[in-house]
Motif scaffolding. Sequence first.
Motif, PDB file in Angstrom:
ATOM      1  N   GLY A 535      19.249  -4.717-107.282  1.00 24.36           N
ATOM      2  CA  GLY A 535      19.642  -3.537-106.535  1.00 24.36           C
ATOM      3  C   GLY A 535      18.610  -3.092-105.527  1.00 24.36           C
ATOM      4  N   ASP A 581      30.739   0.467-106.057  1.00 23.34           N
ATOM      5  CA  ASP A 581      30.453  -0.791-105.357  1.00 23.34           C
ATOM      6  C   ASP A 581      31.708  -1.651-105.229  1.00 23.34           C
ATOM      7  OD1 ASP A 581      27.813  -0.006-105.132  1.00 23.34           O
ATOM      8  OD2 ASP A 581      27.158  -1.104-106.911  1.00 23.34           O
ATOM      9  N   GLU A 598      20.750   2.097-105.744  1.00 26.99           N
ATOM     10  CA  GLU A 598      21.739   2.720-104.880  1.00 26.99           C
ATOM     11  C   GLU A 598      23.128   2.160-105.182  1.00 26.99           C
ATOM     12  OE1 GLU A 598      20.441   2.086-100.903  1.00 26.99           O
ATOM     13  OE2 GLU A 598      18.966   3.713-100.970  1.00 26.99           O
ATOM     14  N   ARG A 599      24.091   3.066-105.371  1.00 24.22           N
ATOM     15  CA  ARG A 599      25.458   2.667-105.649  1.00 24.22           C
ATOM     16  C   ARG A 599      26.389   3.397-104.674  1.00 24.22           C
ATOM     17  NH1 ARG A 599      23.087  -0.715-107.679  1.00 24.22           N
ATOM     18  NH2 ARG A 599      22.694  -1.118-109.900  1.00 24.22           N
ATOM     19  N   VAL A 600      27.383   2.665-104.190  1.00 18.94           N
ATOM     20  CA  VAL A 600      28.397   3.264-103.320  1.00 18.94           C
ATOM     21  C   VAL A 600      29.566   3.700-104.202  1.00 18.94           C
ATOM     22  CG1 VAL A 600      29.960   2.908-101.379  1.00 18.94           C
ATOM     23  CG2 VAL A 600      27.691   1.823-101.378  1.00 18.94           C
ATOM     24  N   THR A 614      26.806   7.098-100.687  1.00 18.96           N
ATOM     25  CA  THR A 614      25.834   6.270-101.396  1.00 18.96           C
ATOM     26  C   THR A 614      24.975   7.180-102.267  1.00 18.96           C
ATOM     27  OG1 THR A 614      25.775   4.628 -99.628  1.00 18.96           O
ATOM     28  CG2 THR A 614      23.923   4.662-101.155  1.00 18.96           C
TER      29      THR A 614
END
Length: 634
Positions: A535, A581, A598-600, A614
């Motif tokens: 990540g 994600d 970081e994750r969407v 994000t």
Amino acid sequence: MPDPGDILDGYRLEAVIGRGGMGTVYRATDQALEKTVALKVIAPHLADDDTFVRRFREEAKALARLDADGIVDVYTLRETGEALFFVMEHVEGPSLETMLRRRGRLEPPQALSLLRQVLTAVGHAHASGVLHRDLKPSNILIDTDGQAVITDFGLAKILASDADLTATHDQLGTVAYMSPEQVKGLQNVDAASDLFTVGLVAYEVLTGRLPFDRSESDFVVQRAIVDASFPPPSTYAPAVPPAVEQVVLDLLSKGPAARPPDAQATLARLPAPQTADEEPLLTPDAPASPDAAFTSWQWAGLAVGTLLVLMGTYAGVRATLGLPVLSAAGPAPPGTTRTAADDAGRFSGEAEEPPAEASSPAAASSDDEAPSEEPDPSADALSEGEPPPPAPSGDTSGATSPEASAPNDEPSSSPEPATGTVTIRSDPDGATARLDGQTVGRTPLTVNDLAPGTYRLLLDRDDHRAQETTVSVAGNDTAVVSSTLLPRPAVVRLGARPDGEVRIDGAPRSPGADGLVVDSLSPGPHQVTVTSSLGRWAMEVTLDPGETYERTVDFTERVESAVTARAPDGPPLPNATVTVDGDTVGYTPQRLTLRVGERVIRVAKEGRAPAERTVRIEPGMDTPLVFELAPRPE
């Protein structure tokens, strides 16, 4: 910091021979080998700064790889419970700075010889992948053979990708000898920067001064280095050869690309020596220390002056006791007193008038008659505490006035030596000022009644870098010191698990042996990005002066959170689809367990506009994550 006389890991410290921004240099004795060496010991206040310690070690490695004439030899690096230091060659002889202070500018042949030696040494360092970045006359020593030896690679930069230790340490180097690119704070200075500084040194040895007024503030000096047109050296020294002058001016070009490509190319452009035995920088019998800086005529004058003082003391003692003063010509005639001035005239070669004939009974007597011995009335008078009788009024030859012959009951008073004053200012105010280690107050302040001489001035403020300089104080004069203190740098220690890449302000940073990136940064905001195979993590970090910021981003760690949706006016919206994600993970309200990074996250519901952002997943983050879904326009 150790003191002279201490024993440090088998080395007896004899004397301090230099101080710099990173540490103190001592003359020392290797007790096992009975050999004189030099020890450079890191400053205590830097010992807990990992970046400075790494830089110190890199200096030792840089010097150790530079095995060449003209560069000081390094023997070993030592780290004990008392100090971190390295042992290097001790060079007998003054620095170029000391020599210029004594002599002023050098004659062109001497200056040209020095320039060739410095360029040869600098060229070898560059070919070995090392920049000096702080060349100046105080870092160039002159040995007993008159050869230049470069030392103090305290700001050396190793030209390897894994040793970029100094890219973010504010301004490095001595202001008056910086290149324009150093003044501008550019990180990627190269060999051309050292060549600019060689040009400044060459200018100074040829003219006795720098091409700008170095007594101005740091800002004015920096502006001159970046923008001002430098007058040709012949402006101050008409004897400088035109070919040499052109090389110096080319070295001082503002743009790195306009300078000679390297030290070897610069050497090739200099005039060749006229003879194989061109005059060296210093002859072996030249003075090697300030104490030896007398000429033969000065020594002769000193000897004569000492002799006259001794003779005057002798004459004064005998006059006090009422005894005749003896000289090279024998005792003085009875009834007369010989002064120190008379004997001084005799010893200095002045002619002495012969005594008038029959001026005394001894002169009137025949050669075979011994003069009658009469008691000396002055001795009797002196024994009774009375002053000696005056000389007869009819005979004043060789006699002194009562003021000159009478004993002086009070010691002669000499005028008090003139003292000086120093005014100390700093930006910002409030720095503690120490002169030769003694605290004298906080800036701004004025210190009076200082004996003439050179003092070591240290300015220290809690949230700023300590700054050390020297100030020269002259009698009946005021020296003014104005210093701009740089904010104390912050230290960051950053890492990733599993191993990844760390970027600071967009520039990659290489980790050390422990896998951590350690660097010093100026106070203020910085963008930090850490990536690994699992990540990415990015954030803005605002650093305070002197702060140490540590963070290892563990991308294997999981953090629990939740996602909810609501309308703009506040009511919750259940059953909105949640994707992370790109993968659907459930419906609001939804509990999530996500890995750090970081994750969407996207939340959508029929009849409403989706919301996406994000999110940096990390321990301690705010939860739940709330998404507002506005109605779709009809």
